[in-house]
Enzyme design. Structure first.
Site, short mmCIF file in Angstrom:
data_model
loop_
_atom_site.label_atom_id
_atom_site.label_comp_id
_atom_site.label_asym_id
_atom_site.label_seq_id
_atom_site.Cartn_x
_atom_site.Cartn_y
_atom_site.Cartn_z
N GLN A 111 6.23 13.90 5.18
CA GLN A 111 6.28 14.73 6.39
C GLN A 111 6.62 16.16 6.00
O GLN A 111 7.53 16.40 5.23
CB GLN A 111 7.36 14.21 7.32
CG GLN A 111 7.10 12.78 7.75
CD GLN A 111 7.93 12.42 8.94
OE1 GLN A 111 8.08 13.22 9.86
NE2 GLN A 111 8.49 11.22 8.93
N ARG B 151 -6.46 19.07 23.59
CA ARG B 151 -5.08 19.00 24.12
C ARG B 151 -4.67 17.53 24.10
O ARG B 151 -5.41 16.68 24.60
CB ARG B 151 -5.01 19.49 25.57
CG ARG B 151 -5.20 20.98 25.72
CD ARG B 151 -5.14 21.34 27.19
NE ARG B 151 -5.41 22.75 27.41
CZ ARG B 151 -6.62 23.29 27.40
NH1 ARG B 151 -7.68 22.54 27.19
NH2 ARG B 151 -6.77 24.58 27.61
N ASP C 207 0.84 -1.20 0.00
CA ASP C 207 0.00 0.00 0.00
C ASP C 207 0.88 1.25 0.00
O ASP C 207 0.54 2.26 -0.61
CB ASP C 207 -0.91 0.01 1.24
CG ASP C 207 -2.09 -0.94 1.07
OD1 ASP C 207 -2.45 -1.26 -0.07
OD2 ASP C 207 -2.66 -1.36 2.11
N GLY C 208 2.01 1.16 0.70
CA GLY C 208 2.95 2.29 0.74
C GLY C 208 3.44 2.65 -0.65
O GLY C 208 3.61 3.82 -0.98
N ALA D 63 -4.47 10.35 21.92
CA ALA D 63 -4.23 10.56 23.36
C ALA D 63 -4.61 11.95 23.85
O ALA D 63 -3.75 12.75 24.23
CB ALA D 63 -2.75 10.27 23.67
N ASN E 221 -4.69 8.63 2.18
CA ASN E 221 -4.98 8.00 3.47
C ASN E 221 -5.42 9.01 4.53
O ASN E 221 -6.53 8.92 5.03
CB ASN E 221 -3.74 7.28 4.02
CG ASN E 221 -3.63 5.83 3.59
OD1 ASN E 221 -4.57 5.28 3.03
ND2 ASN E 221 -2.50 5.23 3.86
N GLU E 222 -4.51 9.89 4.88
CA GLU E 222 -4.81 10.81 5.97
C GLU E 222 -3.81 11.95 6.07
O GLU E 222 -2.73 11.89 5.49
CB GLU E 222 -4.84 10.09 7.34
CG GLU E 222 -3.50 9.76 7.96
CD GLU E 222 -2.78 8.59 7.34
OE1 GLU E 222 -1.79 8.83 6.63
OE2 GLU E 222 -3.22 7.44 7.52
N HIS F 247 3.01 6.26 -2.89
CA HIS F 247 4.02 6.96 -3.68
C HIS F 247 3.52 7.22 -5.11
O HIS F 247 3.67 8.32 -5.62
CB HIS F 247 5.32 6.15 -3.75
CG HIS F 247 6.15 6.25 -2.50
ND1 HIS F 247 5.89 5.50 -1.38
CD2 HIS F 247 7.20 7.03 -2.19
CE1 HIS F 247 6.77 5.81 -0.44
NE2 HIS F 247 7.58 6.74 -0.90
P1 NAP Z 1 4.64 2.16 6.71
O1 NAP Z 1 5.15 2.53 8.05
O2 NAP Z 1 5.35 1.13 5.91
O3 NAP Z 1 3.07 1.80 6.76
C1 NAP Z 1 2.45 1.35 7.87
C2 NAP Z 1 1.48 0.24 7.47
O4 NAP Z 1 0.27 0.82 6.97
C3 NAP Z 1 2.00 -0.69 6.38
O5 NAP Z 1 1.73 -2.02 6.78
C4 NAP Z 1 1.16 -0.29 5.18
O6 NAP Z 1 0.97 -1.35 4.27
C5 NAP Z 1 -0.15 0.04 5.85
N1 NAP Z 1 -1.12 0.82 5.09
C6 NAP Z 1 -0.92 1.90 4.28
N2 NAP Z 1 -2.10 2.34 3.79
C7 NAP Z 1 -3.06 1.52 4.28
C8 NAP Z 1 -4.48 1.47 4.13
N3 NAP Z 1 -5.14 2.36 3.41
N4 NAP Z 1 -5.15 0.50 4.81
C9 NAP Z 1 -4.50 -0.40 5.57
N5 NAP Z 1 -3.18 -0.41 5.75
C10 NAP Z 1 -2.46 0.56 5.12
O7 NAP Z 1 4.58 3.50 5.84
P2 NAP Z 1 4.04 3.65 4.38
O8 NAP Z 1 3.98 2.31 3.72
O9 NAP Z 1 4.77 4.79 3.76
O10 NAP Z 1 2.53 4.11 4.66
C11 NAP Z 1 2.24 5.38 5.20
C12 NAP Z 1 1.02 5.16 6.03
O11 NAP Z 1 1.40 4.50 7.23
C13 NAP Z 1 0.34 6.41 6.50
O12 NAP Z 1 -0.53 6.91 5.53
C14 NAP Z 1 -0.38 5.90 7.74
O13 NAP Z 1 -1.70 5.51 7.46
C15 NAP Z 1 0.37 4.67 8.15
N6 NAP Z 1 0.87 4.81 9.52
C16 NAP Z 1 0.32 4.01 10.46
C17 NAP Z 1 0.69 4.15 11.79
C18 NAP Z 1 0.04 3.25 12.80
O14 NAP Z 1 -0.74 2.38 12.40
N7 NAP Z 1 0.30 3.45 14.08
C19 NAP Z 1 1.63 5.10 12.17
C20 NAP Z 1 2.18 5.90 11.17
C21 NAP Z 1 1.78 5.76 9.84
P3 NAP Z 1 2.17 -1.89 3.31
O15 NAP Z 1 3.02 -2.72 4.20
O16 NAP Z 1 1.40 -2.71 2.31
O17 NAP Z 1 2.88 -0.72 2.72
MN MN Z 2 4.93 0.40 3.73
#
Ligand code: NAP
Ligand code: MN
Length: 264
Positions: A224, A147, A45-46, A184, A121-122, A50
């Site tokens: 970021q 807060r 998904d990441g 939180a 996503n967000e 991109h």
């Molecule tokens: P990452 O740290 O590799 O992603 C975190 C996880 O989120 C990965 O397992 C990714 O899947 C999964 N993911 C991404 N979009 C998703 C969706 N729409 N539904 C379900 N799972 C999803 O970073 P990244 O791959 O660059 O992704 C960035 C995303 O990470 C942000 O948009 C945010 O949603 C998420 N994130 C999550 C947390 C948390 O859960 N605590 C914290 C920070 C960011 P893949 O392994 O298939 O890439």
């Molecule tokens: Mn990822």
């Protein structure tokens, strides 16, 4: 038809990318990194995040397809073994597409500058060192003073990502909505927030106004951005939508089940 491929760049994804290129070109499709009509994302998904940001300036002209080389994803929901079938459907133009809503974020600065972002996503807001303090307005009316650690504003398709980890609801992507989720929050006899996440419809908006510190860490999906001198941040459902090519039905709730409950 013109196509582009985005790979996660690991060995398996790169091999699959080369294979896909060969197949698609054999069927008379043309590589065009600048103006593709179809974008294959190979990885997770990441990787699709991109690809989305790379082509977010021409969303009305492009359809995305995600192949997962790791675990099943929400955007990357095709298996590598389905590549041939996928290429055939692309070549014959035998596919449907679905459109999902996006989030628009506008950052207004004190010097009257502003920037607009689109999130698949967000968007999240956190304050680097101190408690984040934000006045939250919904449709122009003060709602609460938050807060806490931060706030997450997600799209329906992003509701299964960070939002879910924060205890937010999973929203079906046919709903034109966005969700505000707390990270939180401080809640005691003096400070109070609603606690639940809020789901807002397309014609509503949410505005955050910093109370003290006007410097934040913002994320838009995987990107970021440090924001300084912020007066307010407005969130709403974007006019733009993202389009995914669909070669077989794979309903959202089935993806939720297969990802989070069980893959049997
Ligand atoms: P990452 O740290 O590799 O992603 C975190 C996880 O989120 C990965 O397992 C990714 O899947 C999964 N993911 C991404 N979009 C998703 C969706 N729409 N539904 C379900 N799972 C999803 O970073 P990244 O791959 O660059 O992704 C960035 C995303 O990470 C942000 O948009 C945010 O949603 C998420 N994130 C999550 C947390 C948390 O859960 N605590 C914290 C920070 C960011 P893949 O392994 O298939 O890439
Ligand atoms: Mn990822």
């Amino acid at each position: 038809m013109k196509f582009a491929i985005q790979s996660r760049r690991d060995v398996q994804s790169n091999e699959l990318m080369e294979l896909a290129k060969t197949y698609l070109q054999d069927f008379g499709l043309e590589i065009d990194e600048e103006e593709p009509e179809i974008v294959l994302s190979i990885g997770g998904d990441g990787t699709l995040l991109h690809a989305f940001h790379r082509y977010s300036h021409r969303l009305d002209k492009v359809a995305f397809v995600g192949i997962h080389t790791g675990h099943l994803g929400f955007y990357a929901d095709w298996k590598p073994s389905e590549l041939e079938k996928l290429v055939l459907s692309i070549a014959k133009k035998e596919f449907n597409s679905v459109e999902y809503p996006l989030l628009e974020v506008q950052v207004h600065r004190n010097n009257s500058d502003s920037s607009t972002y689109l999130a698949l996503n967000e968007a999240t807001i956190k304050s680097p060192d101190v408690t984040l303090v934000m006045d939250i307005e919904l449709n122009g009316k003060h709602f609460e003073r938050f807060r806490g650690d931060g706030l997450c504003v997600s799209t329906p398709s992003g509701s299964t990502a960070y939002n879910k980890a924060l205890g937010g609801a999973i929203i079906h992507p046919t709903l034109h909505a966005f969700q505000l989720t707390e990270m939180a929050s401080i809640n005691n006899r003096v400070f109070r927030t609603v606690g639940s996440s809020l789901v807002l419809p397309a014609h509503h908006n949410c505005v955050l106004k910093p109370v003290n510190d006007q410097k934040f860490n913002m994320t838009i999906d995987h990107i970021q951005i440090i924001q300084t001198d912020v007066k307010s941040i407005t969130f709403n459902v974007a006019n733009e939508r993202v389009r995914f090519a669909r070669f077989r039905p794979f309903p959202f709730w089935e993806r939720v089940h297969d990802s989070f409950v069980s893959n049997e």
